[in-house]
Design an enzyme around this catalytic site. Sequence first.
Site, PDB file in Angstrom:
ATOM      1  CG  ASP A 114      -2.202   0.898   0.876  1.00  0.00           C
ATOM      2  OD1 ASP A 114      -1.998   1.805   0.025  1.00  0.00           O
ATOM      3  OD2 ASP A 114      -3.061   1.073   1.765  1.00  0.00           O
TER       4      ASP A 114
HETATM    5  C1  BGC Z   1      -4.825   3.423  -0.112  1.00  0.00           C
HETATM    6  C2  BGC Z   1      -4.968   2.459  -1.296  1.00  0.00           C
HETATM    7  C3  BGC Z   1      -4.754   3.122  -2.588  1.00  0.00           C
HETATM    8  C4  BGC Z   1      -3.217   3.781  -2.542  1.00  0.00           C
HETATM    9  C5  BGC Z   1      -3.219   4.692  -3.922  1.00  0.00           C
HETATM   10  C6  BGC Z   1      -3.519   4.303  -0.183  1.00  0.00           C
HETATM   11  O1  BGC Z   1      -3.674   5.412   0.722  1.00  0.00           O
HETATM   12  O2  BGC Z   1      -5.035   3.002   1.003  1.00  0.00           O
HETATM   13  O3  BGC Z   1      -6.213   1.751  -1.388  1.00  0.00           O
HETATM   14  O4  BGC Z   1      -4.809   2.335  -3.668  1.00  0.00           O
HETATM   15  O5  BGC Z   1      -3.436   4.960  -1.487  1.00  0.00           O
HETATM   16  O6  BGC Z   1      -3.745   5.593  -4.052  1.00  0.00           O
END
Ligand code: BGC
Length: 753
Positions: free
Chosen positions: A232
């Site tokens: 993530d």
């Molecule tokens: C989120 C993810 C997301 C990623 C990219 C993170 O803050 O938890 O779900 O895909 O950002 O934007």
Amino acid sequence: MRQDIRAIIDKLSLEEKITLVTGADFFVSRAVERLDIPAFKMSDGPHGVRAQAEGAADHLGLHASAEATCFPSGAAMASGWDPEITAAVGAAIGEEAKAHGIRVMLGPAFNIKRSPLCGRDFEYYAEDPYLAGKLAAAYIRAMQSTGVAACPKHFAGNNQEDRRMVSNSVIDERALREIYLPAFEMAVKEGKPWSIMCAYNRLNGVFCSENGWLLDQVLRKEWGFDGAVISDWGAVSDRAKAVKAGMDLEMPGTGEFSDGILRKALTAGEVSEAELDACVEHILRLIQRTEAAVENRNDVLAEHHALARRAAEECLVLLKNEGHVLPLEKTRTLAVLGALAEHPRYQGGGSSHVASWQVDNTLECLRELADGEVLYAPGYDLTDGESVSDEYLVPAMELAGKADQVLVFVGLTEQYETEGADRADMKLPKAHDALVRQVLAVHPDAVVVLTAGAPVAMPWIEDVKALLSTYTAGDGLGSAAARILFGEVNPSGKLAETMPICLEHNPSYLNFRESKTDIRYAEGVFVGYRWYEKRKLSVLFPFGHGLSYTTFAYSHLTLDKQRMNETESLTVSVDVMNVGEVAGKEVVQLYVSDMETSVPRPVKELKGFTKIALEPGETKTVTFRLNRRAFAFYDTLDGDWAVESGEFEISVGASSADIRLRDIVTVEAAPWRPLETVTQETTFGELADDPRTYPLLCKYLRQSPMYHPEEMPDAPEFLRNLPLWTLNHMAGSEITKQMLLQYVAELNDVLRK
Ligand code: BGC
């Protein structure tokens, strides 16, 4: 680049390998041009494409993104209980991704909805892992058929937003295996995703990004995942530990920072080149698998908006409809109250936020369908839901007084439900509650249309006759709601979660966000309906509930066998007939209950569902196949799934609380946890239950006048619980310590034979 991956790895220098395992910038990986290894683009996800321009990207949905279709968000999609439409949406998002040259879409997101307060509940599918897993697998397969990789997320135990980057989800292994992991397991085994996203949080003390048990043992070795693990955004705390654990690609880029850490760890021998090679191999495989994702087809948006509408029509849930208040009559004067009718909230805030290409305005859609007059008043200030003001209420009440029919639109706006923060409570904005109460006082037939990504408190529920829940059903929400309210579409959504009466009833209530670090999942496997049913708590609306404008009759529940071995499968069929006046769709749900268990188990668990369409008078036979896993629980001592012999109830119905038919199957299984060794602490009951040791136990017990050995298998628990050593310890016993040791040896001999 389609060459043998091993051969490519052999050609890569150590520096080039280091280059490949961390991103370049926000959504792009790094290339190795010398060997024609391209950089590739990723994007959110999950319910539409959030393609951002280079240099203006972010992971919280703060900056602009290209126009796209916003499909129903996870919570809405799951209320459709429809793998087919979920798949159509997955494929459509794949098509839109390709138009932007995106190879990896960050979704689907399906962490279990543990608490109604989680800020991302609107994005997640369900409180039940079977439902979530089936939908996730359908979405993944369909998306990848377009050549774009899905990236299921967030693996694992990420069920709250508060301090998500540092919190520690403390989850016992049974709860992990039965509740928090199975949706991912199904997604991996049935959907075969080419990538997966590890979560921010710690799981049982170890960051998911560094968790070798999770990423290597469970994901790869047990489930056979062969894709790339992507972090993530910002979830990597120590790049070297992450490589060791099998976390392949760190996102977003960190400049030189992670490269330096990795170089050092490699030199110090803390990470081996073979471990780095494994990450590189997975990333190269992802690149090869997504080669087809570069063809562009830019003309799909109009087609996709029609699909977004169709999907929304599957998802809206009619929660209440006393006295058939719905559908509305087109010719009668209609008052539409509530700013959410004019400005539908069709998605949530954060990284999933889509710049919708076309949004259906519910009010306009109602006007298009109505033959009579449609009056409108906002009823509250959309940007300040906490202020109850006559400025808004008085005009709304005037219209309510004039109209024959009234719709009240209320719900949570984006400021209440967003990524990165949890809700403080289950309340709706004060002004929304006030509007409902006041309107119901003058117009008892007023219909409430509720938009929220999670359960909310409904203090007025007893007084309202009809209630339609829209969730955040995407940019076609307005048209779907209007068509359902006027009866052009028959509602067929069902709740993918329980709506509790109050927050205090929710199983996670005592420990959701309980501390700055450790979040104990003390409710164990009793999540959602598994909890409310076990505790016999009344709920507002049960899991699986959703009404239709027609009625379905269930009959002829048939099990293909009444007794079975645990290795066999059971085929269950049931007839469902539309006995009403209009065509409709029903979600037929199958639950399994273990009637007698040695470990605490839920009253019942969802193990099958099918959505069918029926014309009036039409009957269809629905068939389910249950295998061993449908009867099993996770035995933490053995580290495996176990089935206990005995009776299991198969129940089929229209919701978890509306079971129409039941039958029993007797399953014969290998003895659960057979005795392996006997010690002085082994109990009479354990020895009596094992046919190998029971004869010897009888022989020993006969020496004491206190016991009747023949009765021991069914003796009261206080006798069965006595350990073997009591034979020697009890006053007056003729059995010496020496004899006791001899008995233990004899019993172990029998087990070894
Ligand atoms: C989120 C993810 C997301 C990623 C990219 C993170 O803050 O938890 O779900 O895909 O950002 O934007």
